[in-house]
Enzyme design. Structure first.
Site, PDB file in Angstrom:
ATOM      1  CG  ASP A 166     -19.688  -1.208 -12.309  1.00 36.02           C
ATOM      2  OD1 ASP A 166     -20.416  -1.489 -12.411  1.00 36.02           O
ATOM      3  OD2 ASP A 166     -19.250  -0.330 -11.872  1.00 36.02           O
ATOM      4  CB  ILE A 167     -23.788  -3.454 -14.206  1.00 39.74           C
ATOM      5  CG1 ILE A 167     -22.948  -2.354 -15.049  1.00 39.74           C
ATOM      6  CG2 ILE A 167     -23.986  -2.256 -13.290  1.00 39.74           C
ATOM      7  CD1 ILE A 167     -23.520  -2.115 -16.231  1.00 39.74           C
ATOM      8  N   PRO A 168     -22.758  -6.461 -13.466  1.00 36.68           N
ATOM      9  CG  PRO A 168     -24.256  -8.208 -13.322  1.00 36.68           C
ATOM     10  CD  PRO A 168     -24.562  -6.884 -13.916  1.00 36.68           C
ATOM     11  CG  ASN A 169     -21.655  -5.600 -19.892  1.00 30.76           C
ATOM     12  OD1 ASN A 169     -21.158  -6.479 -20.679  1.00 30.76           O
ATOM     13  ND2 ASN A 169     -21.615  -4.145 -20.326  1.00 30.76           N
ATOM     14  CB  THR A 170     -19.042  -2.881 -15.564  1.00 33.89           C
ATOM     15  OG1 THR A 170     -19.874  -2.525 -16.092  1.00 33.89           O
ATOM     16  CG2 THR A 170     -18.183  -1.858 -15.377  1.00 33.89           C
ATOM     17  NE  ARG A 180      -3.181  -3.939  12.597  1.00 36.78           N
ATOM     18  CZ  ARG A 180      -3.753  -3.687  10.907  1.00 36.78           C
ATOM     19  NH1 ARG A 180      -3.127  -5.234  10.342  1.00 36.78           N
ATOM     20  NH2 ARG A 180      -4.396  -2.951  10.571  1.00 36.78           N
ATOM     21  CG  ASP A 230      -2.287  -1.355   1.198  1.00 31.07           C
ATOM     22  OD1 ASP A 230      -2.576  -1.769  -0.181  1.00 31.07           O
ATOM     23  OD2 ASP A 230      -2.398  -1.709   1.805  1.00 31.07           O
ATOM     24  CG  ASP A 257      -7.459  -5.694  -2.189  1.00 29.67           C
ATOM     25  OD1 ASP A 257      -8.669  -6.250  -2.799  1.00 29.67           O
ATOM     26  OD2 ASP A 257      -6.485  -5.248  -1.063  1.00 29.67           O
ATOM     27  CG  LEU A 258      -7.690  -3.588  -8.703  1.00 25.98           C
ATOM     28  CD1 LEU A 258      -7.933  -3.390 -10.029  1.00 25.98           C
ATOM     29  CD2 LEU A 258      -7.036  -2.035  -7.444  1.00 25.98           C
ATOM     30  CE  LYS A 259     -11.082  -4.916  -0.277  1.00 23.16           C
ATOM     31  NZ  LYS A 259      -9.591  -4.550  -0.007  1.00 23.16           N
ATOM     32  CB  THR A 269     -10.945  -7.010   8.464  1.00 23.60           C
ATOM     33  OG1 THR A 269     -10.415  -6.639   7.042  1.00 23.60           O
ATOM     34  CG2 THR A 269     -11.086  -8.757   7.971  1.00 23.60           C
ATOM     35  CD  GLN A 275      -8.137  -4.963   8.844  1.00 23.81           C
ATOM     36  OE1 GLN A 275      -8.731  -4.384   9.096  1.00 23.81           O
ATOM     37  NE2 GLN A 275      -6.890  -4.146   7.416  1.00 23.81           N
TER      38      GLN A 275
HETATM   39  O1  C5P Z   1      -2.421  -2.285   6.845  1.00 22.81           O
HETATM   40  P1  C5P Z   1      -3.327  -3.850   7.257  1.00 22.81           P
HETATM   41  O2  C5P Z   1      -3.178  -4.635   7.360  1.00 22.81           O
HETATM   42  O3  C5P Z   1      -4.619  -3.262   7.773  1.00 22.81           O
HETATM   43  O4  C5P Z   1      -4.095  -4.594   5.566  1.00 22.81           O
HETATM   44  C1  C5P Z   1      -4.743  -4.787   5.020  1.00 22.81           C
HETATM   45  C2  C5P Z   1      -4.742  -5.593   3.773  1.00 22.81           C
HETATM   46  O5  C5P Z   1      -5.372  -5.796   2.964  1.00 22.81           O
HETATM   47  C3  C5P Z   1      -5.383  -3.524   2.948  1.00 22.81           C
HETATM   48  O6  C5P Z   1      -4.338  -3.045   1.773  1.00 22.81           O
HETATM   49  C4  C5P Z   1      -6.754  -3.252   2.774  1.00 22.81           C
HETATM   50  O7  C5P Z   1      -6.857  -3.229   1.656  1.00 22.81           O
HETATM   51  C5  C5P Z   1      -6.332  -5.406   2.813  1.00 22.81           C
HETATM   52  N1  C5P Z   1      -8.154  -5.619   2.837  1.00 22.81           N
HETATM   53  C6  C5P Z   1      -8.596  -5.433   3.919  1.00 22.81           C
HETATM   54  N2  C5P Z   1      -9.669  -6.054   4.271  1.00 22.81           N
HETATM   55  C7  C5P Z   1     -11.070  -7.069   3.379  1.00 22.81           C
HETATM   56  C8  C5P Z   1     -10.202  -7.302   2.314  1.00 22.81           C
HETATM   57  C9  C5P Z   1      -8.969  -6.397   1.934  1.00 22.81           C
HETATM   58  O8  C5P Z   1      -8.404  -5.129   4.726  1.00 22.81           O
HETATM   59  N3  C5P Z   1     -11.203  -7.743   3.526  1.00 22.81           N
END
Ligand code: C5P
Length: 239
Positions: free
Chosen positions: A64-68, A184, A10, A59-61, A122, A193
């Site tokens: 959006d709509i299915p087609n996109t 952690r 990140d 990790d772009l999560k 999370t 978190q």
């Molecule tokens: O800094 P930290 O350990 O909290 O980072 C967690 C990483 O996981 C971040 O890049 C965050 O975008 C990603 N993430 C998350 N929870 C999700 C999906 C992805 O924390 N459910």
């Protein structure tokens, strides 16, 4: 990929990202590229990281709509990354479209990128679920029901808290992948978190893979912290 510890890169600056990765020049690591890095650096960073032969989770999560989502996944599959994700809240048609797009974009002879679904972030807790998202069911049930929907839609697994992994295994089987952020050590800052565990707890709970960000990216000695967390995760003594 075998029980990866994804390092969340990140960063918003190419120089900082490269400098950070220099700490790991003698290690075989798995990396996660999130929105911050991808929106800043784009395809160039992906190419550089692939060239360095890291396993790569983008990790772009998508949500959006299915087609996109289908058209976008096709583009992502052409980048030959190892894993991508969507929000399960996008629903079954969207998740099925994601898989269709990935299959369409996978070059002959190559493996389709694995696709997993975010259940509940999370950083979400039950209060927020109730007050802000108007979902009255217990968080664990919501996560498990999203996981089942992801499985029905043909996805390979989910992103969830390690605390939910045993329930997901019960409902979806142990083969269904669970990637768990919110990792952690006792001495780390929890920050935003909510549902956190240590690497050792994640292993005991049965996570397939873990994601670690700030505990490493903000450490003064990232390699040392990585080795500690990695040995905890793998259940072997630090050498
Ligand atoms: O800094 P930290 O350990 O909290 O980072 C967690 C990483 O996981 C971040 O890049 C965050 O975008 C990603 N993430 C998350 N929870 C999700 C999906 C992805 O924390 N459910």
């Amino acid at each position: 990929m075998q029980n990866p510890l994804f390092i969340a890169l990140d960063f918003n600056h190419r120089g900082k990202r490269r400098q950070f990765l220099e700490h790991f020049s003698n290690e075989t690591i798995d990396v996660k590229v999130g929105m911050e890095l991808f929106y800043r650096e784009g395809l160039k960073a992906i190419e550089e990281l692939k060239e360095a032969q890291y396993n790569l989770f983008l990790d772009l999560k998508l949500h959006d709509i299915p087609n996109t989502v289908k058209r976008t996944m096709r583009v992502l599959a052409e980048m030959e990354i190892d894993m991508v994700n969507v929000h399960a809240a996008g629903g079954q048609a969207m998740m099925e479209a994601a898989i269709e797009g990935l299959e369409a974009g996978t070059r002959p002879g190559k493996e389709r990128p694995k696709c997993i679904a975010v259940t509940q972030l999370t950083s979400t807790n039950e209060d927020m679920l109730k007050q802000q998202l108007h979902i009255d069911r217990p968080l664990k049930d919501v996560v498990c029901s999203y996981a089942q929907l992801a499985k029905t839609s043909g996805l390979d697994g989910v992103v969830c808290s390690a605390k939910e992994v045993p329930f997901i295994h019960e409902g979806c089987g142990r083969e269904f992948l669970t990637v768990t952020p919110g990792i952690r050590r006792a001495e780390d800052d929890k920050a935003d978190q909510m549902r956190i565990v240590s690497p050792a707890e994640a292993r005991q709970l049965g996570s397939w893979g873990i994601v670690v960000g700030r505990s490493l990216t903000m450490a003064s000695d990232p390699l040392h912290v990585y080795k500690e967390m990695h040995s905890e995760w793998k259940g072997v003594a630090l050498t």
